[in-house]
Design a protein around this motif. Structure first.
Motif, PDB file in Angstrom:
ATOM      1  N   SER A 159      45.414  42.233  19.372  1.00 40.90           N
ATOM      2  CA  SER A 159      46.429  42.368  20.423  1.00 40.90           C
ATOM      3  C   SER A 159      45.803  41.924  21.734  1.00 40.90           C
ATOM      4  N   ALA A 160      46.643  41.637  22.715  1.00 36.23           N
ATOM      5  CA  ALA A 160      46.135  41.176  24.006  1.00 36.23           C
ATOM      6  C   ALA A 160      47.183  41.396  25.081  1.00 36.23           C
ATOM      7  N   LEU A 161      46.692  41.622  26.305  1.00 37.33           N
ATOM      8  CA  LEU A 161      47.550  41.691  27.484  1.00 37.33           C
ATOM      9  C   LEU A 161      47.396  40.389  28.251  1.00 37.33           C
ATOM     10  N   THR A 162      48.500  39.804  28.654  1.00 35.05           N
ATOM     11  CA  THR A 162      48.471  38.532  29.367  1.00 35.05           C
ATOM     12  C   THR A 162      49.411  38.587  30.559  1.00 35.05           C
ATOM     13  N   TYR A 163      49.174  37.686  31.518  1.00 35.40           N
ATOM     14  CA  TYR A 163      50.068  37.574  32.668  1.00 35.40           C
ATOM     15  C   TYR A 163      51.143  36.510  32.449  1.00 35.40           C
ATOM     16  N   ARG A 164      51.042  35.792  31.355  1.00 36.39           N
ATOM     17  CA  ARG A 164      52.024  34.754  31.056  1.00 36.39           C
ATOM     18  C   ARG A 164      52.572  34.953  29.646  1.00 36.39           C
ATOM     19  N   GLU A 165      53.791  34.501  29.450  1.00 37.76           N
ATOM     20  CA  GLU A 165      54.359  34.526  28.101  1.00 37.76           C
ATOM     21  C   GLU A 165      53.618  33.508  27.239  1.00 37.76           C
ATOM     22  N   LEU A 166      53.342  33.895  26.012  1.00 33.93           N
ATOM     23  CA  LEU A 166      52.656  32.973  25.110  1.00 33.93           C
ATOM     24  C   LEU A 166      53.664  32.015  24.487  1.00 33.93           C
ATOM     25  N   PRO A 167      53.363  30.726  24.491  1.00 27.92           N
ATOM     26  CA  PRO A 167      54.270  29.760  23.857  1.00 27.92           C
ATOM     27  C   PRO A 167      54.355  29.963  22.345  1.00 27.92           C
ATOM     28  N   GLU A 168      53.382  30.671  21.760  1.00 24.69           N
ATOM     29  CA  GLU A 168      53.376  30.897  20.314  1.00 24.69           C
ATOM     30  C   GLU A 168      54.130  32.163  19.902  1.00 24.69           C
ATOM     31  N   ASP A 169      54.860  32.770  20.828  1.00 22.88           N
ATOM     32  CA  ASP A 169      55.629  33.978  20.496  1.00 22.88           C
ATOM     33  C   ASP A 169      56.613  33.686  19.361  1.00 22.88           C
ATOM     34  N   ASN A 170      56.628  34.563  18.369  1.00 19.43           N
ATOM     35  CA  ASN A 170      57.510  34.407  17.203  1.00 19.43           C
ATOM     36  C   ASN A 170      57.277  33.057  16.519  1.00 19.43           C
ATOM     37  N   THR A 171      56.008  32.696  16.416  1.00 21.88           N
ATOM     38  CA  THR A 171      55.635  31.428  15.808  1.00 21.88           C
ATOM     39  C   THR A 171      54.542  31.658  14.774  1.00 21.88           C
ATOM     40  N   LEU A 172      54.688  31.020  13.632  1.00 22.19           N
ATOM     41  CA  LEU A 172      53.646  31.077  12.615  1.00 22.19           C
ATOM     42  C   LEU A 172      52.566  30.060  12.983  1.00 22.19           C
ATOM     43  N   SER A 210      46.379  49.370  34.658  1.00 21.76           N
ATOM     44  CA  SER A 210      44.914  49.339  34.667  1.00 21.76           C
ATOM     45  C   SER A 210      44.392  47.909  34.648  1.00 21.76           C
ATOM     46  N   LYS A 211      45.055  47.054  33.892  1.00 21.17           N
ATOM     47  CA  LYS A 211      44.610  45.654  33.824  1.00 21.17           C
ATOM     48  C   LYS A 211      44.733  44.986  35.186  1.00 21.17           C
ATOM     49  N   ARG A 212      45.858  45.177  35.847  1.00 20.21           N
ATOM     50  CA  ARG A 212      46.045  44.561  37.168  1.00 20.21           C
ATOM     51  C   ARG A 212      44.998  45.053  38.161  1.00 20.21           C
ATOM     52  N   LEU A 213      44.740  46.365  38.159  1.00 17.99           N
ATOM     53  CA  LEU A 213      43.776  46.931  39.101  1.00 17.99           C
ATOM     54  C   LEU A 213      42.360  46.454  38.783  1.00 17.99           C
ATOM     55  N   THR A 214      41.979  46.515  37.515  1.00 16.85           N
ATOM     56  CA  THR A 214      40.622  46.116  37.124  1.00 16.85           C
ATOM     57  C   THR A 214      40.370  44.639  37.415  1.00 16.85           C
ATOM     58  N   ASP A 215      41.318  43.782  37.036  1.00 21.20           N
ATOM     59  CA  ASP A 215      41.148  42.347  37.267  1.00 21.20           C
ATOM     60  C   ASP A 215      41.057  42.038  38.759  1.00 21.20           C
ATOM     61  N   SER A 216      41.851  42.726  39.557  1.00 27.20           N
ATOM     62  CA  SER A 216      41.823  42.492  41.003  1.00 27.20           C
ATOM     63  C   SER A 216      40.490  42.939  41.599  1.00 27.20           C
ATOM     64  N   LEU A 217      39.970  44.094  41.158  1.00 24.54           N
ATOM     65  CA  LEU A 217      38.700  44.589  41.677  1.00 24.54           C
ATOM     66  C   LEU A 217      37.545  43.679  41.262  1.00 24.54           C
ATOM     67  N   VAL A 218      37.580  43.188  40.027  1.00 22.50           N
ATOM     68  CA  VAL A 218      36.536  42.266  39.561  1.00 22.50           C
ATOM     69  C   VAL A 218      36.542  40.994  40.410  1.00 22.50           C
ATOM     70  N   THR A 219      37.721  40.490  40.705  1.00 24.51           N
ATOM     71  CA  THR A 219      37.829  39.272  41.509  1.00 24.51           C
ATOM     72  C   THR A 219      37.345  39.509  42.934  1.00 24.51           C
ATOM     73  N   LEU A 220      37.777  40.620  43.534  1.00 26.45           N
ATOM     74  CA  LEU A 220      37.324  40.947  44.890  1.00 26.45           C
ATOM     75  C   LEU A 220      35.808  41.122  44.931  1.00 26.45           C
ATOM     76  N   GLY A 221      35.268  41.785  43.897  1.00 21.67           N
ATOM     77  CA  GLY A 221      33.822  41.982  43.838  1.00 21.67           C
ATOM     78  C   GLY A 221      33.077  40.662  43.766  1.00 21.67           C
ATOM     79  N   SER A 222      33.612  39.717  42.979  1.00 20.60           N
ATOM     80  CA  SER A 222      32.986  38.407  42.871  1.00 20.60           C
ATOM     81  C   SER A 222      33.017  37.679  44.204  1.00 20.60           C
TER      82      SER A 222
END
Length: 240
Positions: A159-172, A210-222
């Protein structure tokens, strides 16, 4: 031991790399959506039909709609597949309005894949379902190349969390010689008026936050670390 000049040059390179870091996930404080996708392994045999297995738990899943090119394979298909069921039962069904060809590759009925074809009978086109006898029929449907990064990560992790819809949704899809279907299980929308979340109640809504907060903090830290190293490098050069 590095000289002061070389040390400042090294710090400058590292600082710039952190500032332009392509792996930084970015800031996520505005309007956007977080999606959750899951992947399931798919197999097909003449004896067992389509078989779907959850990658994270290894448990059998109720039959999902694995691809748009395979119809009548998901839940609630009895009504929308009345035409195909009538053809399968041998009823006298005209293919008028299909344009000569079905808009899908396979029909799945009674744990068996059929290939729709059009035959001419009494000067009229009629649909026929021919049982698929290929040893690996899923290869005709599956996408075998050009998978998105999100799709590959979903297959790898289950499983995965993404910020964009996957083009492979409902695709074999075919990956490393195996077949998988990817499907959305949750989405959370963020906007100026608040947020709205749709999921199966599996903790996704809080995980999206949590994903939005963590990703934002990692980016700010970088960025902050990179900027600090660049400033320090230039001061070292001035003192050298």
């Amino acid at each position: 031991m590095l000289s002061s000049r070389r040390l400042s040059s090294l710090l400058l390179v590292v600082g710039i790399a952190l500032l332009v870091n392509p792996y930084a996930p970015g800031l996520h404080f505005g309007d956007e959506s977080v999606h959750r996708y899951e992947a399931a392994a798919v197999t097909y045999t003449d004896s067992t039909g389509l078989h779907v297995v959850d990658l994270e738990t290894g448990r059998d899943l109720p039959l999902l709609s694995v691809d748009d090119d395979i119809v009548c394979d998901g839940p609630g298909t009895q009504r929308i597949c009345q035409f195909e069921f009538a053809v399968h039962d041998g009823k006298n069904v005209s293919a008028f309005g299909l344009g000569g060809d079905a808009h899908y590759r396979f029909v799945y009925i009674d744990e068996t894949l059929y290939r729709p074809t059009t035959v001419e009978r009494a000067e009229e086109s009629r649909m026929s379902l021919d049982r698929v006898t290929d040893s690996d029929p899923l290869r005709y449907v599956a996408q075998s190349g050009g998978l998105s990064k999100g799709a590959r990560r979903t297959i790898s992790d289950g499983s995965a969390l993404t910020y964009r819809e996957l083009p492979e949704d409902n695709t074999l899809v075919r990956h490393d010689g195996q077949y998988y279907t990817l499907y959305a299980t949750g989405v959370k929308h963020y906007g100026s008026g608040g947020s709205s979340c749709f999921s199966g109640g599996d903790g996704f809504c809080s995980a999206a936050d949590s994903k939005r907060l963590t990703d934002s903090l990692v980016t700010l830290g970088s960025w902050v670390t990179g900027a600090a190293l660049v400033v320090f490098a230039f001061r070292q050069r001035e003192l050298a």
